[in-house]
Scaffold this motif. Structure first.
Motif, PDB file in Angstrom:
ATOM      1  N   VAL A 242     -31.035 -77.347 -11.757  1.00  8.84           N
ATOM      2  CA  VAL A 242     -31.470 -76.734 -12.467  1.00  8.84           C
ATOM      3  C   VAL A 242     -32.760 -78.251 -12.826  1.00  8.84           C
ATOM      4  O   VAL A 242     -32.869 -79.410 -12.363  1.00  8.84           O
ATOM      5  N   MET A 243     -34.238 -78.040 -12.706  1.00 10.23           N
ATOM      6  CA  MET A 243     -35.029 -78.902 -12.820  1.00 10.23           C
ATOM      7  C   MET A 243     -36.242 -78.314 -13.357  1.00 10.23           C
ATOM      8  O   MET A 243     -36.823 -77.213 -13.294  1.00 10.23           O
ATOM      9  N   MET A 244     -37.146 -79.115 -14.668  1.00 18.87           N
ATOM     10  CA  MET A 244     -38.211 -79.099 -15.433  1.00 18.87           C
ATOM     11  C   MET A 244     -39.343 -78.601 -14.664  1.00 18.87           C
ATOM     12  O   MET A 244     -38.976 -79.897 -13.854  1.00 18.87           O
ATOM     13  N   ALA A 245     -40.448 -78.311 -14.369  1.00 18.74           N
ATOM     14  CA  ALA A 245     -41.378 -78.478 -13.774  1.00 18.74           C
ATOM     15  C   ALA A 245     -42.581 -78.379 -14.083  1.00 18.74           C
ATOM     16  O   ALA A 245     -42.794 -77.552 -15.440  1.00 18.74           O
ATOM     17  N   THR A 246     -43.044 -78.907 -14.266  1.00 16.81           N
ATOM     18  CA  THR A 246     -45.063 -78.245 -14.636  1.00 16.81           C
ATOM     19  C   THR A 246     -45.870 -77.812 -13.621  1.00 16.81           C
ATOM     20  O   THR A 246     -45.874 -78.829 -12.737  1.00 16.81           O
ATOM     21  N   PRO A 247     -46.460 -77.129 -13.486  1.00 10.99           N
ATOM     22  CA  PRO A 247     -47.006 -76.640 -12.801  1.00 10.99           C
ATOM     23  C   PRO A 247     -49.020 -77.326 -12.721  1.00 10.99           C
ATOM     24  O   PRO A 247     -48.917 -77.571 -13.694  1.00 10.99           O
ATOM     25  N   THR A 248     -49.386 -77.013 -11.343  1.00  9.31           N
ATOM     26  CA  THR A 248     -50.819 -77.560 -11.023  1.00  9.31           C
ATOM     27  C   THR A 248     -50.742 -76.423 -10.572  1.00  9.31           C
ATOM     28  O   THR A 248     -50.599 -75.877  -9.980  1.00  9.31           O
ATOM     29  N   LYS A 249     -51.983 -76.925  -9.594  1.00 10.65           N
ATOM     30  CA  LYS A 249     -53.283 -75.304  -8.873  1.00 10.65           C
ATOM     31  C   LYS A 249     -52.420 -76.036  -7.820  1.00 10.65           C
ATOM     32  O   LYS A 249     -52.284 -74.522  -6.863  1.00 10.65           O
ATOM     33  N   ASP A 250     -51.538 -76.875  -7.050  1.00  9.96           N
ATOM     34  CA  ASP A 250     -50.586 -75.893  -5.725  1.00  9.96           C
ATOM     35  C   ASP A 250     -49.715 -77.180  -5.560  1.00  9.96           C
ATOM     36  O   ASP A 250     -49.573 -77.389  -4.860  1.00  9.96           O
ATOM     37  N   GLY A 251     -49.064 -77.113  -6.654  1.00 10.58           N
ATOM     38  CA  GLY A 251     -47.962 -77.603  -6.697  1.00 10.58           C
ATOM     39  C   GLY A 251     -47.284 -77.828  -8.043  1.00 10.58           C
ATOM     40  O   GLY A 251     -46.897 -77.650  -9.311  1.00 10.58           O
ATOM     41  N   PHE A 252     -45.643 -77.727  -8.371  1.00  8.53           N
ATOM     42  CA  PHE A 252     -45.337 -78.327  -9.424  1.00  8.53           C
ATOM     43  C   PHE A 252     -44.953 -80.031  -9.339  1.00  8.53           C
ATOM     44  O   PHE A 252     -44.339 -80.598  -8.134  1.00  8.53           O
ATOM     45  N   TYR A 253     -45.175 -80.544 -10.425  1.00  5.07           N
ATOM     46  CA  TYR A 253     -44.629 -81.940 -10.704  1.00  5.07           C
ATOM     47  C   TYR A 253     -43.553 -82.102 -11.651  1.00  5.07           C
ATOM     48  O   TYR A 253     -43.059 -81.145 -12.045  1.00  5.07           O
ATOM     49  N   THR A 254     -42.497 -82.846 -10.814  1.00  6.28           N
ATOM     50  CA  THR A 254     -40.833 -82.821 -11.102  1.00  6.28           C
ATOM     51  C   THR A 254     -39.827 -84.140 -11.429  1.00  6.28           C
ATOM     52  O   THR A 254     -40.706 -84.709 -11.368  1.00  6.28           O
ATOM     53  N   SER A 255     -39.073 -84.302 -12.206  1.00  4.63           N
ATOM     54  CA  SER A 255     -39.086 -86.138 -12.609  1.00  4.63           C
ATOM     55  C   SER A 255     -38.525 -86.069 -10.757  1.00  4.63           C
ATOM     56  O   SER A 255     -38.078 -88.097 -10.564  1.00  4.63           O
ATOM     57  N   PHE A 256     -38.124 -85.397  -9.796  1.00  3.68           N
ATOM     58  CA  PHE A 256     -37.527 -86.297  -8.577  1.00  3.68           C
ATOM     59  C   PHE A 256     -39.175 -86.446  -7.437  1.00  3.68           C
ATOM     60  O   PHE A 256     -39.565 -86.708  -6.620  1.00  3.68           O
ATOM     61  N   GLY A 257     -40.079 -85.921  -8.505  1.00 10.25           N
ATOM     62  CA  GLY A 257     -41.691 -86.292  -7.157  1.00 10.25           C
ATOM     63  C   GLY A 257     -42.322 -84.735  -7.441  1.00 10.25           C
ATOM     64  O   GLY A 257     -42.133 -83.901  -8.334  1.00 10.25           O
ATOM     65  N   PHE A 258     -42.959 -84.845  -6.541  1.00 15.88           N
ATOM     66  CA  PHE A 258     -44.271 -83.238  -6.419  1.00 15.88           C
ATOM     67  C   PHE A 258     -43.530 -82.461  -5.009  1.00 15.88           C
ATOM     68  O   PHE A 258     -42.936 -82.624  -4.334  1.00 15.88           O
ATOM     69  N   ILE A 259     -43.500 -81.146  -5.772  1.00 15.38           N
ATOM     70  CA  ILE A 259     -43.063 -79.760  -5.091  1.00 15.38           C
ATOM     71  C   ILE A 259     -45.213 -79.661  -4.347  1.00 15.38           C
ATOM     72  O   ILE A 259     -45.318 -78.712  -5.352  1.00 15.38           O
ATOM     73  N   SER A 260     -45.146 -79.072  -3.234  1.00 16.35           N
ATOM     74  CA  SER A 260     -46.394 -78.956  -3.269  1.00 16.35           C
ATOM     75  C   SER A 260     -45.746 -77.270  -2.383  1.00 16.35           C
ATOM     76  O   SER A 260     -45.261 -76.460  -2.318  1.00 16.35           O
ATOM     77  N   ASP A 261     -46.685 -76.164  -3.807  1.00 15.49           N
ATOM     78  CA  ASP A 261     -46.392 -74.770  -3.800  1.00 15.49           C
ATOM     79  C   ASP A 261     -47.743 -74.118  -3.953  1.00 15.49           C
ATOM     80  O   ASP A 261     -47.740 -73.986  -5.589  1.00 15.49           O
ATOM     81  N   PRO A 262     -48.731 -73.841  -3.689  1.00 19.16           N
ATOM     82  CA  PRO A 262     -49.482 -72.373  -4.040  1.00 19.16           C
ATOM     83  C   PRO A 262     -49.373 -71.638  -4.913  1.00 19.16           C
ATOM     84  O   PRO A 262     -50.164 -71.165  -6.033  1.00 19.16           O
ATOM     85  N   GLU A 263     -47.833 -71.028  -5.334  1.00 14.56           N
ATOM     86  CA  GLU A 263     -46.878 -70.282  -6.003  1.00 14.56           C
ATOM     87  C   GLU A 263     -47.637 -71.012  -7.940  1.00 14.56           C
ATOM     88  O   GLU A 263     -47.939 -69.740  -8.693  1.00 14.56           O
ATOM     89  N   ALA A 264     -47.877 -72.285  -7.581  1.00 17.48           N
ATOM     90  CA  ALA A 264     -47.938 -72.580  -8.923  1.00 17.48           C
ATOM     91  C   ALA A 264     -48.674 -72.368  -9.411  1.00 17.48           C
ATOM     92  O   ALA A 264     -48.883 -72.604 -11.199  1.00 17.48           O
ATOM     93  N   SER A 265     -50.354 -72.136  -8.625  1.00 13.66           N
ATOM     94  CA  SER A 265     -50.707 -72.068  -9.724  1.00 13.66           C
ATOM     95  C   SER A 265     -51.312 -70.483 -10.717  1.00 13.66           C
ATOM     96  O   SER A 265     -51.600 -70.538 -11.348  1.00 13.66           O
ATOM     97  N   LYS A 266     -49.953 -69.432 -10.088  1.00 12.80           N
ATOM     98  CA  LYS A 266     -49.706 -68.838 -11.390  1.00 12.80           C
ATOM     99  C   LYS A 266     -48.879 -69.187 -12.628  1.00 12.80           C
ATOM    100  O   LYS A 266     -49.564 -67.838 -13.921  1.00 12.80           O
TER     101      LYS A 266
END
Ligand code: ADP
Ligand code: MG
Length: 345
Positions: A242-266
């Motif tokens: 489990v990782m906590m993540a903060t969504p942006t319009k093009d991805g998720f910020y996690t404590s391990f770095g950024f995951i690029s994912d267009p789904e995040a905008s939802k």
């Protein structure tokens, strides 16, 4: 078409504080193999005993083949339900031969009892001398006799309580597959109890998982593993990261770095990203991947588990091939090729 249905079934033993089976409802389709899983004491055996008629529920309705067999005080007696049962310890009659053990359960009026018994024994793969006694057989053979005894009277449903638990690992893989084939060949509907998730995932058409008498989820193996309805189910079938993540319009910020994912905008609030160890991959090159400190690498023969920590020491486990060496390496880059996003409230 469903052959068995349970509706709001409850069972509390007289001395017990809690219900052993708690408001359980589900249906089993004709010809289906259902695995009933859960930790020790979760109510698996009680549920089988309720279906077989060896216990009576406090509440609920049970129907078999379109007939209501349990409702209120009403109960069709066990021997009239046409339910076959294989007990964990096989429960063969020690003073009867193999053949007599099978014939015991057959209708007294059946003219060709010997023939039916012998045919069933051959069906389960026994080539032994049928005049032997149970103690003269190996554990695996005794189990086949128990299976033959249960299916010989042509039951509407077969119930098996921990059928593989007394077999060692090597034998188990083989027996499990053979039993599945025998059951499928006869077309019989079966429910088997197991606490081994591997047995359930590989053998069952669907799996029902119980926790403290409550049914958590019932679904095909793949869905249970990949889309568990809650954390309990997820962890029962293996490690879930489990990782906590903060969504942006093009991805998720996690404590391990950024995951690029267009789904995040939802998403607008923090989310939980969950993934199995085998859905991550440690990579050599640097780039757009996640990164963390290698906390530990554990070897398991056919695979390796690398624990990777973020700056606060929170870890995730990633599965890698066993040959890979992490000696002298402090940090690891990784990416996730599959994960679930859950809203975290
Ligand atoms: P499982 O087969 O999943 O290990 P069981 O159905 O045997 O679970 O038990 C469910 C719960 O009911 C447990 O808390 C167990 O201690 C209790 N229980 C089982 N059988 C009896 C009994 N005959 N009398 C009282 N309590 C029982
Ligand atoms: Mg049990």
């Amino acid at each position: 078409m469903s052959i068995l249905s349970l509706t709001h079934v409850n069972k509390k033993y007289s001395q017990a504080k809690d219900f052993a089976v708690n408001d359980v409802s589900f249906e089993v389709a004709e010809g289906e193999i259902l695995a009933l899983v859960g930790e020790s004491g979760s109510g698996k055996t009680t549920l089988l005993r309720l279906i077989a008629g060896l216990e009576h529920p406090d509440d609920g309705v049970i129907s078999l083949s379109g007939q209501v067999i349990v409702e209120g005080k009403k109960s069709v007696p066990a021997h009239e339900r046409k339910v076959g049962m294989v007990f964990q310890d096989y429960a063969l009659f020690p003073h009867l031969t193999i053949l007599e053990n099978i014939k015991f359960g057959l209708d007294k009026k059946l003219p060709n009892k010997d023939e039916v018994a012998e045919e069933t024994l051959r069906l389960v793969g026994l080539k032994e001398d049928f005049s032997k006694y149970p103690h003269q057989l190996s554990g695996g053979q005794q189990q086949r006799v128990a299976l033959a005894r249960a299916i010989a009277p042509n039951p509407k449903i077969l119930l098996m309580d921990e059928p593989f638990s007394n077999l060692d690992t090597v034998l188990k893989d083989q027996v499990r597959e053979e039993i599945r084939q025998i059951i499928k060949k006869t077309g019989i509907t079966a429910i088997f109890v197991t606490h081994d998730t591997r047995d359930a995932l590989s053998t069952a058409d669907r799996i029902a998982i119980l926790h403290k008498g409550y049914l958590q989820q019932i679904d095909i193996p793949k869905n249970l593993y990949e889309h568990p309805v809650n954390a309990y189910v997820a962890n029962f079938f293996g490690k879930l990261n489990v990782m906590m993540a903060t969504p942006t319009k093009d991805g998720f910020y996690t404590s391990f770095g950024f995951i690029s994912d267009p789904e995040a905008s939802k998403y607008h609030e923090q989310v939980r990203i969950t993934f199995r160890p085998e859905h991550g991959e440690v990579v050599q090159r640097e780039g757009q991947q996640l990164i963390g400190r290698i906390a530990k690498a554990s070897y398991f023969g056919d695979h390796q588990i690398v624990k990777i920590a973020d700056s606060e020491g929170k870890r995730v486990s990633i599965r890698t091939n066993p040959g890979r060496s992490f000696d002298g390496q402090d940090r690891a880059h990784f990416f996730l090729w599959k994960y679930c996003i859950e809203e975290a409230f």
